[in-house]
Design a protein around this motif. Sequence first.
Motif, PDB file in Angstrom:
ATOM      1  N   VAL A 113       2.851   6.238  -9.599  1.00 40.69           N
ATOM      2  CA  VAL A 113       3.974   5.376  -9.234  1.00 40.69           C
ATOM      3  C   VAL A 113       3.714   4.721  -7.882  1.00 40.69           C
ATOM      4  CG1 VAL A 113       6.444   5.239  -8.744  1.00 40.69           C
ATOM      5  CG2 VAL A 113       5.611   6.762 -10.553  1.00 40.69           C
ATOM      6  N   LEU A 114       3.765   3.417  -7.875  1.00 39.25           N
ATOM      7  CA  LEU A 114       3.588   2.620  -6.662  1.00 39.25           C
ATOM      8  C   LEU A 114       4.933   1.996  -6.322  1.00 39.25           C
ATOM      9  CD1 LEU A 114       1.831   1.248  -4.519  1.00 39.25           C
ATOM     10  CD2 LEU A 114       1.149  -0.429  -6.235  1.00 39.25           C
ATOM     11  N   MET A 115       5.540   2.422  -5.206  1.00 36.05           N
ATOM     12  CA  MET A 115       6.883   1.987  -4.843  1.00 36.05           C
ATOM     13  C   MET A 115       6.854   0.645  -4.125  1.00 36.05           C
ATOM     14  SD  MET A 115       8.564   4.622  -6.006  1.00 36.05           S
ATOM     15  CE  MET A 115      10.211   4.183  -5.448  1.00 36.05           C
ATOM     16  N   SER A 151       2.916   7.736  -5.367  1.00 38.23           N
ATOM     17  CA  SER A 151       1.529   7.716  -4.907  1.00 38.23           C
ATOM     18  C   SER A 151       1.263   6.687  -3.830  1.00 38.23           C
ATOM     19  CB  SER A 151       0.595   7.445  -6.093  1.00 38.23           C
ATOM     20  OG  SER A 151       0.706   8.474  -7.043  1.00 38.23           O
ATOM     21  N   GLY A 152       2.194   5.774  -3.605  1.00 36.32           N
ATOM     22  CA  GLY A 152       1.966   4.759  -2.590  1.00 36.32           C
ATOM     23  C   GLY A 152       3.161   3.857  -2.405  1.00 36.32           C
ATOM     24  N   PHE A 153       3.071   3.002  -1.390  1.00 32.21           N
ATOM     25  CA  PHE A 153       4.174   2.112  -1.039  1.00 32.21           C
ATOM     26  C   PHE A 153       3.639   0.748  -0.658  1.00 32.21           C
ATOM     27  CE2 PHE A 153       5.125   6.436   0.015  1.00 32.21           C
ATOM     28  CZ  PHE A 153       6.325   6.638  -0.648  1.00 32.21           C
ATOM     29  N   LEU A 154       4.396  -0.273  -1.021  1.00 33.89           N
ATOM     30  CA  LEU A 154       4.069  -1.634  -0.648  1.00 33.89           C
ATOM     31  C   LEU A 154       5.333  -2.367  -0.237  1.00 33.89           C
ATOM     32  CD1 LEU A 154       1.643  -3.149  -3.321  1.00 33.89           C
ATOM     33  CD2 LEU A 154       1.144  -2.676  -0.935  1.00 33.89           C
ATOM     34  N   LEU A 155       5.195  -3.265   0.733  1.00 35.54           N
ATOM     35  CA  LEU A 155       6.283  -4.193   1.025  1.00 35.54           C
ATOM     36  C   LEU A 155       6.183  -5.360   0.048  1.00 35.54           C
ATOM     37  CD1 LEU A 155       6.170  -4.259   4.924  1.00 35.54           C
ATOM     38  CD2 LEU A 155       7.444  -2.735   3.398  1.00 35.54           C
ATOM     39  N   LYS A 156       7.327  -5.929  -0.307  1.00 35.91           N
ATOM     40  CA  LYS A 156       7.329  -6.982  -1.323  1.00 35.91           C
ATOM     41  C   LYS A 156       6.691  -8.282  -0.847  1.00 35.91           C
ATOM     42  CE  LYS A 156      11.193  -5.406  -4.143  1.00 35.91           C
ATOM     43  NZ  LYS A 156      12.514  -5.741  -4.707  1.00 35.91           N
ATOM     44  N   ASP A 157       6.444  -8.399   0.445  1.00 31.57           N
ATOM     45  CA  ASP A 157       5.780  -9.611   0.937  1.00 31.57           C
ATOM     46  C   ASP A 157       4.255  -9.433   0.988  1.00 31.57           C
ATOM     47  OD1 ASP A 157       5.538  -7.865   3.029  1.00 31.57           O
ATOM     48  OD2 ASP A 157       6.467  -9.158   4.534  1.00 31.57           O
ATOM     49  N   VAL A 158       3.765  -8.431   0.272  1.00 30.23           N
ATOM     50  CA  VAL A 158       2.333  -8.162   0.244  1.00 30.23           C
ATOM     51  C   VAL A 158       1.579  -9.365  -0.316  1.00 30.23           C
ATOM     52  CG1 VAL A 158       2.431  -7.140  -2.064  1.00 30.23           C
ATOM     53  CG2 VAL A 158       0.610  -6.469  -0.509  1.00 30.23           C
ATOM     54  N   ARG A 159       0.370  -9.568   0.173  1.00 32.90           N
ATOM     55  CA  ARG A 159      -0.458 -10.662  -0.342  1.00 32.90           C
ATOM     56  C   ARG A 159      -0.934 -10.327  -1.749  1.00 32.90           C
ATOM     57  NH1 ARG A 159      -2.917  -9.994   4.666  1.00 32.90           N
ATOM     58  NH2 ARG A 159      -4.850  -9.289   3.671  1.00 32.90           N
ATOM     59  N   PRO A 160      -1.128 -11.343  -2.598  1.00 33.96           N
ATOM     60  CA  PRO A 160      -1.515 -11.096  -3.995  1.00 33.96           C
ATOM     61  C   PRO A 160      -2.728 -10.197  -4.141  1.00 33.96           C
ATOM     62  CG  PRO A 160      -0.892 -13.387  -3.718  1.00 33.96           C
ATOM     63  CD  PRO A 160      -0.877 -12.777  -2.340  1.00 33.96           C
ATOM     64  N   GLU A 161      -3.762 -10.429  -3.329  1.00 37.96           N
ATOM     65  CA  GLU A 161      -4.969  -9.607  -3.474  1.00 37.96           C
ATOM     66  C   GLU A 161      -4.704  -8.158  -3.063  1.00 37.96           C
ATOM     67  OE1 GLU A 161      -5.293 -11.717   0.575  1.00 37.96           O
ATOM     68  OE2 GLU A 161      -4.608 -12.155  -1.473  1.00 37.96           O
ATOM     69  N   GLN A 162      -3.766  -7.942  -2.136  1.00 40.02           N
ATOM     70  CA  GLN A 162      -3.430  -6.578  -1.729  1.00 40.02           C
ATOM     71  C   GLN A 162      -2.689  -5.846  -2.841  1.00 40.02           C
ATOM     72  OE1 GLN A 162      -1.346  -7.519   1.994  1.00 40.02           O
ATOM     73  NE2 GLN A 162      -2.977  -6.482   3.116  1.00 40.02           N
ATOM     74  N   LEU A 163      -1.860  -6.584  -3.580  1.00 36.88           N
ATOM     75  CA  LEU A 163      -1.122  -5.969  -4.682  1.00 36.88           C
ATOM     76  C   LEU A 163      -2.087  -5.438  -5.735  1.00 36.88           C
ATOM     77  CD1 LEU A 163       1.543  -5.335  -6.131  1.00 36.88           C
ATOM     78  CD2 LEU A 163       1.440  -7.628  -7.133  1.00 36.88           C
ATOM     79  N   ALA A 164      -3.029  -6.262  -6.130  1.00 34.77           N
ATOM     80  CA  ALA A 164      -4.001  -5.842  -7.138  1.00 34.77           C
ATOM     81  C   ALA A 164      -4.852  -4.676  -6.632  1.00 34.77           C
ATOM     82  CB  ALA A 164      -4.892  -7.019  -7.527  1.00 34.77           C
ATOM     83  N   ASP A 165      -5.287  -4.758  -5.381  1.00 33.82           N
ATOM     84  CA  ASP A 165      -6.084  -3.667  -4.812  1.00 33.82           C
ATOM     85  C   ASP A 165      -5.282  -2.369  -4.789  1.00 33.82           C
ATOM     86  OD1 ASP A 165      -8.243  -5.326  -4.441  1.00 33.82           O
ATOM     87  OD2 ASP A 165      -7.863  -5.669  -2.302  1.00 33.82           O
ATOM     88  N   ALA A 166      -3.996  -2.480  -4.448  1.00 34.17           N
ATOM     89  CA  ALA A 166      -3.145  -1.298  -4.381  1.00 34.17           C
ATOM     90  C   ALA A 166      -3.009  -0.645  -5.745  1.00 34.17           C
ATOM     91  CB  ALA A 166      -1.770  -1.682  -3.836  1.00 34.17           C
ATOM     92  N   VAL A 167      -2.843  -1.435  -6.774  1.00 32.49           N
ATOM     93  CA  VAL A 167      -2.740  -0.896  -8.131  1.00 32.49           C
ATOM     94  C   VAL A 167      -4.026  -0.162  -8.497  1.00 32.49           C
ATOM     95  CG1 VAL A 167      -2.666  -1.543 -10.574  1.00 32.49           C
ATOM     96  CG2 VAL A 167      -1.016  -2.521  -8.962  1.00 32.49           C
TER      97      VAL A 167
END
Length: 221
Positions: free
Chosen positions: A78-80, A99-115
Amino acid sequence: MIRVLVVDDQALLRGGFRLILESQPGIEVVAEAADGREALAKARELRPDVVLMDVRMPGMDGLEATRQLLAGREPPRVLMLTTFDLDEYVYDALRAGASGFLLKDVRPEQLADAVRVVADGETLLAPAITQRLVQQYVRRARPGTTRPPGLDTLTDREVSVLRLIARGDSNAEIAAGLFLSQTTVKTHVAHVFSKLGLRDRAQAVVVAYESGLVEPGEPLP
């Protein structure tokens, strides 16, 4: 192929996340959900590898949905997602096993990397963000009052590894800092998880802070 379920009460954001993720190789969005209950139903039906979960939603919020998801057999990672960098639910989500956290203003490439990182399950996502959030909210946990029995069974080296995990270091960074091979570090990490009954690095961070092994804001070598 990493199979992802996107959960957010805002259709525009769900669609945006879908577009970003599906443009990346090796990632497939299998479904979307607008709240926690729908997320639970679709996760149980489709068995995604990663659930991209909004924290604040009407009805069943992301925190409760995460608790229920992770209580099941073979749960997804689960990525929050949160709008605020000091969201009041973040620490509770960490304790629930996210398992992790992201702010919704994350850059597109960071989102994919995080997943991808969360799907691999090898490192705590976005150490700089996560550590800041943990240090803010762990104060509520009264560090030192929760000490798991297995903590006393750790060797000195394993304690050092746990402290560095709590700082947000990857296995490679721990290896460099302790002058060990990455294979040796992986072995130490596995022993820490086994002795403390932990599922992943997120839970290791919680244990390190709640037990008082690491104090908020404490500099680590």
